[in-house]
Design an enzyme around this catalytic site. Structure first.
Site, PDB file in Angstrom:
ATOM      1  N   CYS A 169       0.848  -1.196   0.000  1.00 55.55           N
ATOM      2  CA  CYS A 169       0.000   0.000   0.000  1.00 55.55           C
ATOM      3  C   CYS A 169       0.883   1.244   0.000  1.00 55.55           C
ATOM      4  CB  CYS A 169      -0.892   0.017   1.231  1.00 55.55           C
ATOM      5  SG  CYS A 169      -2.093  -1.276   1.238  1.00 55.55           S
ATOM      6  N   CYS A 187      -6.535  -0.063 -16.560  1.00 60.46           N
ATOM      7  CA  CYS A 187      -5.932  -0.140 -15.226  1.00 60.46           C
ATOM      8  C   CYS A 187      -4.567   0.540 -15.220  1.00 60.46           C
ATOM      9  CB  CYS A 187      -5.850  -1.587 -14.749  1.00 60.46           C
ATOM     10  SG  CYS A 187      -5.046  -2.668 -15.922  1.00 60.46           S
TER      11      CYS A 187
END
Ligand code: SAH
Length: 486
Positions: A86, A415
């Site tokens: 992340c 994406c």
């Protein structure tokens, strides 16, 4: 003349961060020299230690935050400090959505040369936690000989056995623990990258929100499974109500690809069954399924809105996977043709159409860049085309065929904003003659025609661009874009 680099390795400098990269690294300049600094935010003044010096740019790390940004937050994930996943978790969620919106805008301008296009604010999650329906962990032999299952440390293949992270379902921890115990009890070896030996190399866990259970695929370094190991796995998982099935994937090649081509189900169900909106989908282990089901519905609804179907349209869904977008489109169109490279995904797509009572969808296996031009050559046409390619974007042959076929609208689901921008430039068709392969500008009106076929190529205008936060807290973003024929 040799450029003078104003910093040296291990030097401490004071600098202000101006921007953030797609990988979540802060970007700043020190006396004109660009430095990438992970975990530093735009607007922050930091004391940084220079780690790596290259010709045009270098890397540094934060030594001290002198003036922190108001957008900063404490990372709240148990795996946080160790994991490289992340990249935006140190930033308040609302702010990450703005960063992603700017990332799309910058790509359109810098790579696509498209200015003056309004990028809508990125649609985000109400609670950006535990959203992943799929996890895949490497299994490697640790120094003491025991199997280690976890994620790779950033920029390395060292395994970190941290608790399940904030993106995943906490139950996956228990499944990992069961695999570790099973391997110890039955002396099952773990893969070693250096030697290419050891049996278990990866585990892939897919969650069904519909049935509230999990399918486990164990990727093994063998061409078949011995009866002993098979029995050990069955004995371990047969009584587990949370496990819907176990598959074995055979993968003996020495590379970083997670799964091999062959998969065999040895326990329970072979498929995961899940839903998006009102449609139910069967997903086989080798097929692609979006990892965030909640945001996938948001994404598909946006694609459907941009397609503006009335019931009369012939629609192509290129890179259709298991036919998810196709089914959303089919209900509102005359017919839908899906094209996808993975044969198992097309088998799933046909089954999914049947199970959802959709009769106006057809599916073809093959490369979009080969199958789609062939269908066009056979006389197939379309009013609307939806494309949803992998990160590398569209092959030029796909764009060229779309421009020859001249549908009214193209909905591009992407994406990767960088390849999206590169491809949009070709749809807009205003690049110079020598930049294109296979087509040239002709005529005083600047209309193009294909060199290969001599057919006229339509131009498209970018009408709408919308980001969707499929990968909350990570750097990636999904984008839906509407192109309309000029
Ligand atoms: N639209 C689907 C899948 C999108 S992911 C969904 O939303 O679930 C991209 C898909 O493109 C994957 O299923 C992948 O297998 C497929 N793919 C990759 N390269 C391809 C190619 N050259 N031609 C056709 N499909 C391809």
């Amino acid at each position: 003349m040799k450029k003078i680099i104003p910093v040296m390795k291990n030097q401490d400098i004071i600098m202000t961060i101006q921007d953030i990269s797609a990988e979540g690294e802060g970007i700043g300049k020190y006396e004109g020299y660009t430095l990438f600094v992970p975990k530093a935010l735009p607007g922050e003044t930091i004391k940084a230690r220079v780690l790596k010096v290259k010709g045009n740019f270098g890397y540094a790390k934060v030594e001290e935050l002198l003036e922190p940004s108001a957008a900063r937050q404490e990372a709240d994930c148990p795996a946080g400090p160790l994991c490289g996943g992340c990249t935006l978790q140190h930033i308040k969620y609302e702010e990450t959505l703005k960063i992603k919106q700017k990332q799309i805008q910058d790509c359109l301008e810098r790579i696509g040369g498209l200015t003056g296009i309004e990028v809508m604010p990125v649609l985000g999650m109400a609670i950006p936690m535990h959203y992943r329906n799929k996890v895949q962990y490497p299994i490697r032999q640790g120094k003491n000989g025991a199997a280690q299952i976890g994620f790779f440390a950033p920029n390395s293949h060292r395994i970190i056995e941290a608790p399940t992270c904030c993106q995943q379902d906490p139950h996956t921890d228990l499944i990992l623990q069961t695999i570790r115990q099973m391997m110890a009890k039955h002396n099952i070896t773990a893969y070693q990258e250096e030697t290419g030996r050891g049996l278990f190399r990866h585990c892939v866990i897919r969650k069904s929100a519909l049935h509230k259970n999990f399918h486990l695929t164990l990727v093994i370094n063998a061409k078949s499974i011995s009866p002993n190991i098979k029995n050990a796995i069955i004995e371990t998982f047969a009584g587990d109500p949370q496990i819907s099935g176990v598959s074995i994937n055979f993968h003996t090649e020495k590379n970083n690809v997670i799964m091999g081509r062959q998969t065999e189900c040895i326990l329970g169900e072979q498929y995961v069954e899940d839903y998006i909106g009102k449609y139910k989908f069967l997903i086989s282990p080798n097929s692609f399924f979006q990892i965030n089901s909640a945001m996938t519905e948001v994404l598909y609804q946006k694609a459907l809105e941009y397609a503006s179907l009335t019931g009369r349209e012939r629609v192509f869904d290129l890179y259709c996977g298991i036919g998810t977008i196709s089914l959303f489109l089919a209900e509102k169109a005359k017919e839908v043709i899906g094209v996808e490279i993975v044969p198992e995904a097309i088998a799933d797509a046909r089954e999914n159409a049947k199970r959802n009572g959709i009769e106006n969808a057809e599916f073809y296996v093959g490369k979009a860049e080969e199958v789609f031009p062939k269908l066009y050559a056979e006389g197939r046409g379309a009013d609307v085309i939806v494309v949803d390619p992998p990160r590398k974007g569209l092959e030029p042959a796909v764009i060229e065929t779309i421009r020859q076929m001249q549908p009214e609208r193209v909905v591009y689901v992407s994406c990767n904003p960088a390849t999206l921008a590169r491809d949009l430039k070709l749809f807009v068709g205003e690049e110079k003659e020598e930049e294109r392969e296979g087509s040239v500008l002709t005529g005083s009106q600047g209309q193009e025609s294909s060199l290969a076929t001599g057919k006229k190529l339509a131009r498209y205008q970018v009408m709408k661009v919308q980001g969707v936060d499929m990968f909350a807290r990570g750097g990636h973003v999904e984008t839906v874009c509407l192109l309309v024929k000029v």
